[in-house]
Design an enzyme around this catalytic site. Structure first.
Site, PDB file in Angstrom:
ATOM      1  N   ARG A  46      10.315   7.042   4.027  1.00  0.00           N
ATOM      2  CA  ARG A  46      10.412   8.505   4.067  1.00  0.00           C
ATOM      3  C   ARG A  46      11.068   8.999   5.353  1.00  0.00           C
ATOM      4  NH1 ARG A  46       5.278  11.439   3.155  1.00  0.00           N
ATOM      5  NH2 ARG A  46       4.020   9.596   3.597  1.00  0.00           N
ATOM      6  N   ASP A  71       1.203   5.508   0.193  1.00  0.00           N
ATOM      7  CA  ASP A  71       0.523   6.655   0.766  1.00  0.00           C
ATOM      8  C   ASP A  71       0.143   7.661  -0.312  1.00  0.00           C
ATOM      9  OD1 ASP A  71       0.782   5.635   3.341  1.00  0.00           O
ATOM     10  OD2 ASP A  71       2.654   6.708   3.734  1.00  0.00           O
ATOM     11  N   ARG A 111       0.845  -1.194   0.000  1.00  0.00           N
ATOM     12  CA  ARG A 111       0.000   0.000   0.000  1.00  0.00           C
ATOM     13  C   ARG A 111       0.881   1.245   0.000  1.00  0.00           C
ATOM     14  NH1 ARG A 111      -5.166  -0.649   4.070  1.00  0.00           N
ATOM     15  NH2 ARG A 111      -6.030  -2.564   3.177  1.00  0.00           N
TER      16      ARG A 111
END
Length: 287
Positions: free
Chosen positions: A212, A63, A61
């Site tokens: 990130r 973001d 998945r």
């Protein structure tokens, strides 16, 4: 078990890519916001002229704002629907989907295949420009501008201290009931001829915001605000550090998902579902 396809259905693998700018992430949302999963499922329902929805399972998945070049998903379709549409499904999806999401391959999956749990690794790239003038307008949607000169050698030295199996709680947004133990297999940086600095990161799986957050820590090393040893110290502490910033999503792209040989798919899916722990007294928290 999720890998056992129900009688009368066939599991289909989809290879796809998308530009994440206009999507609120991969997963469908009750708010009705535009998502990659929602777009593809709606297109499948339309082109197969089906009244029911066919749920997609994805390898990873992403973001809101994150891109994908090598995403993989699977869907279980009724055998009669698959037989009727398989030859023209790819072209019909191309005609139905918006231009910022593409399905490149549609094929019957081998036995035991699960797009999420059968994967053995995912590889991402994060792209940064430290040019004092900013980012080339033609690539601005996929490259972060960092307003400090970056030392790629320092970033690579710091990255080496993060490799291996660890509890990455310090670099993850905690989710209830989910483990933060991961095996970071690859993490390195290079500056291209165009001056763009690209980080390549590969792991068996990633927890929420992990890539990130790692990038945010390593940029601090690259621009001289932190020492080479700092990211590993943060990892060893095992708690979120307010100095570690989650960088913006648009510089991140899922490049590739890898799977084992067909005969190992089912076993890998079982293994991936096991709750992971680190060896007692082992190296999970050390640098």
């Amino acid at each position: 078990m999720a890998d056992e396809v129900a009688d009368g259905f066939v599991r289909v693998r989809l290879d796809l890519s998308y530009d994440g700018r206009e999507f609120s992430g991969w997963a469908k949302q009750p708010s009705g916001r535009r998502t990659v999963q929602g777009e593809i499922e709606a297109a499948l329902r339309t082109v197969t002229r089906s009244e029911r929805n066919f749920d997609l399972t994805v390898a990873g998945r992403t973001d809101a704002g994150v891109h994908a070049r090598g995403q993989v998903a699977h869907v279980d379709l009724p055998v009669d629907v698959w037989q009727e549409h398989r030859e023209k499904l790819l072209r019909r999806l191309a005609g139905r989907l918006a231009h910022d999401v593409r399905v490149w391959r549609v094929a019957e999956a081998p036995a035991g295949f699960n797009a999420r749990f059968s994967a053995i690794w995912r590889r991402y790239r994060y792209r940064v420009s430290d040019h004092p003038g900013g980012v080339d307008p033609l690539i601005r949607s996929h490259v972060l501008w960092h307003d400090w000169a970056l030392d790629v050698d320092a970033m690579n030295a710091a990255s080496a201290g993060l490799l291996g199996e660890h509890d990455f709680a310090a670099y993850c947004k905690k989710r209830e009931g989910a483990t933060t133990i991961r095996t970071l297999q690859e993490l390195w940086w290079e500056r291209g001829a165009d001056g763009v600095v690209t980080g390549t990161v590969r792991a068996d799986a990633f927890c929420h915001n992990m890539v990130r957050s790692l990038v945010g820590a390593l940029l601090y090393v690259g621009d001289g605000h932190r020492g080479v040893e700092w990211p590993a110290k943060v990892l060893a502490a095992g708690v979120r550090d307010s100095s570690v910033h989650v960088v913006k999503a648009h510089g991140l792209t899922l490049e590739e998902v890898a799977y084992p040989a067909d005969e190992l798919l089912a076993a890998r899916a079982v293994e991936a579902r096991n709750v992971r722990t680190l060896p007692t007294g082992g190296g999970g928290g050390c640098c």
